[in-house]
Design a protein around this motif. Sequence first.
Motif, PDB file in Angstrom:
ATOM      1  N   SER A 154      -7.387  -5.688   6.298  1.00  0.00           N
ATOM      2  CA  SER A 154      -8.371  -4.610   6.170  1.00  0.00           C
ATOM      3  C   SER A 154      -9.770  -5.105   6.522  1.00  0.00           C
ATOM      4  CB  SER A 154      -8.370  -4.057   4.741  1.00  0.00           C
ATOM      5  OG  SER A 154      -7.131  -3.449   4.437  1.00  0.00           O
ATOM      6  N   GLU A 177       0.975  -3.555   4.824  1.00  0.00           N
ATOM      7  CA  GLU A 177       0.950  -2.625   3.697  1.00  0.00           C
ATOM      8  C   GLU A 177       2.309  -1.959   3.501  1.00  0.00           C
ATOM      9  OE1 GLU A 177      -2.286   0.043   4.336  1.00  0.00           O
ATOM     10  OE2 GLU A 177      -3.800  -1.425   3.704  1.00  0.00           O
ATOM     11  N   GLN A 188     -14.822  -2.634   0.978  1.00  0.00           N
ATOM     12  CA  GLN A 188     -14.872  -2.461  -0.469  1.00  0.00           C
ATOM     13  C   GLN A 188     -13.470  -2.555  -1.076  1.00  0.00           C
ATOM     14  OE1 GLN A 188     -16.926   1.309  -0.685  1.00  0.00           O
ATOM     15  NE2 GLN A 188     -18.879   0.335  -1.208  1.00  0.00           N
ATOM     16  N   HIS A 189     -12.497  -1.909  -0.392  1.00  0.00           N
ATOM     17  CA  HIS A 189     -11.112  -1.994  -0.872  1.00  0.00           C
ATOM     18  C   HIS A 189     -10.609  -3.432  -0.798  1.00  0.00           C
ATOM     19  CE1 HIS A 189      -6.841  -1.275  -1.383  1.00  0.00           C
ATOM     20  NE2 HIS A 189      -6.617  -1.878  -0.229  1.00  0.00           N
ATOM     21  N   ALA A 190     -10.877  -4.100   0.323  1.00  0.00           N
ATOM     22  CA  ALA A 190     -10.439  -5.489   0.476  1.00  0.00           C
ATOM     23  C   ALA A 190     -11.074  -6.383  -0.589  1.00  0.00           C
ATOM     24  CB  ALA A 190     -10.796  -6.000   1.876  1.00  0.00           C
ATOM     25  N   ALA A 235      -5.295  -7.327   2.359  1.00  0.00           N
ATOM     26  CA  ALA A 235      -6.745  -7.166   2.213  1.00  0.00           C
ATOM     27  C   ALA A 235      -7.494  -7.827   3.363  1.00  0.00           C
ATOM     28  CB  ALA A 235      -7.200  -7.744   0.876  1.00  0.00           C
ATOM     29  N   VAL A 293       0.039  -2.902  -0.358  1.00  0.00           N
ATOM     30  CA  VAL A 293      -1.381  -2.569  -0.191  1.00  0.00           C
ATOM     31  C   VAL A 293      -2.282  -3.529  -0.948  1.00  0.00           C
ATOM     32  CG1 VAL A 293      -3.109  -0.763  -0.564  1.00  0.00           C
ATOM     33  CG2 VAL A 293      -0.807  -0.138   0.171  1.00  0.00           C
ATOM     34  N   ASN A 294      -1.820  -4.014  -2.096  1.00  0.00           N
ATOM     35  CA  ASN A 294      -2.678  -4.807  -2.968  1.00  0.00           C
ATOM     36  C   ASN A 294      -2.435  -6.312  -2.852  1.00  0.00           C
ATOM     37  OD1 ASN A 294      -4.001  -2.540  -4.146  1.00  0.00           O
ATOM     38  ND2 ASN A 294      -2.174  -2.167  -5.383  1.00  0.00           N
ATOM     39  N   GLU A 321     -16.099   1.043   3.737  1.00  0.00           N
ATOM     40  CA  GLU A 321     -15.053   1.530   2.833  1.00  0.00           C
ATOM     41  C   GLU A 321     -13.865   0.570   2.810  1.00  0.00           C
ATOM     42  OE1 GLU A 321     -13.986   5.431   4.033  1.00  0.00           O
ATOM     43  OE2 GLU A 321     -15.976   6.288   3.705  1.00  0.00           O
ATOM     44  N   LEU A 322     -13.445   0.131   3.990  1.00  0.00           N
ATOM     45  CA  LEU A 322     -12.331  -0.821   4.058  1.00  0.00           C
ATOM     46  C   LEU A 322     -12.695  -2.152   3.401  1.00  0.00           C
ATOM     47  CD1 LEU A 322     -10.984  -0.252   7.693  1.00  0.00           C
ATOM     48  CD2 LEU A 322      -9.807   0.292   5.556  1.00  0.00           C
ATOM     49  N   GLN A 366     -12.095  -5.541  -3.607  1.00  0.00           N
ATOM     50  CA  GLN A 366     -11.484  -5.280  -4.909  1.00  0.00           C
ATOM     51  C   GLN A 366     -10.139  -5.990  -5.044  1.00  0.00           C
ATOM     52  OE1 GLN A 366     -11.285  -1.019  -5.116  1.00  0.00           O
ATOM     53  NE2 GLN A 366     -13.494  -0.760  -5.403  1.00  0.00           N
ATOM     54  N   VAL A 367      -9.334  -5.929  -3.967  1.00  0.00           N
ATOM     55  CA  VAL A 367      -8.015  -6.578  -3.993  1.00  0.00           C
ATOM     56  C   VAL A 367      -8.170  -8.091  -4.123  1.00  0.00           C
ATOM     57  CG1 VAL A 367      -5.939  -7.040  -2.641  1.00  0.00           C
ATOM     58  CG2 VAL A 367      -6.893  -4.728  -2.693  1.00  0.00           C
TER      59      VAL A 367
END
Length: 291
Positions: free
Chosen positions: A177, A161, A198-200, A174, A168-169, A195-196, A202-203
């Motif tokens: 993560s 990151e 969900q972010h991964a 991802a 990060v993206n 939570e992690l 999305q990316v």
Amino acid sequence: MEFDANPADQVWYWGSTAEFPCCIVPEVVTPPPCPDQVAQLLHIAAEAHMAGNLKKSLSAYYRAREVWLDLSHKQSLSDTRELRPEEILYLAAAIGSVMSSMGRDLDALALYRDVLSEAEKLEEGHPDGALVHGCLGSVHFHRMEYEKAFRSFVHCKVLREASRHLGVNHPDSAMASNNLACCLERLGKPGRARELMQHAHQVLRRGLGPSHPRTCLVARNMSRTGNKRLGIQIPDRIKMFWSAQMKANQPEEPEETPEEKKKRERASKFASLYASPSRNKSVAKSASKRK
């Protein structure tokens, strides 16, 4: 961060969403630019690994390292006439992956630790700086050494990151993560893990698309982790599903002809007649009179 006591002592059942571990993604290892002769050997090694011919794969990687080093000496491909750090890291990751496939986890771990110093020689923000940490985390995870895997995946995630080449993206960040989240789920932190994930997700959905295998894998991990938070068990559902599938796949019995139906009814009537108590008594009286 505090973890639940002895999470590795829990028994896993493949059909239980609450107990089945989430899936991490091993590091994808791609070779840096190299001479054609080396590239051919690396291709042979990778193909043999995918085909399950692990001894051939390991031998080809060792041969590629020898040829690469020899060419570096002859052609001065490196300022120090040695392999560059990114080349050493690539070979270590590839060879260690084959070792893990052979069940030689301790050898793989020793190899990865030996090249940690090479990662420090890379320029700041180099995309390969996190590679060896991801490899270490993968082996520790499969050995159920989750706290060690957690530390390695944290290093991997932070370095990726912070890299100007990734950020990060980026899909690689991802996946770091996701792998870190899998450790948290095993260590009793499903909320933070989700939570992690969900972010991964999305990316990966933005970068690779919703139907990409990695995107789908993280989605399944999210589902498992969410069910674990709710304490949902699914073995009975799986049994019901397979029972319905088996019943649906059973061949249908042929229809009964009128003649077969008459025979069956006649046999049933005959059997019920001789099975009745009154019939049994009359048969017994007739037998006693004959005596």
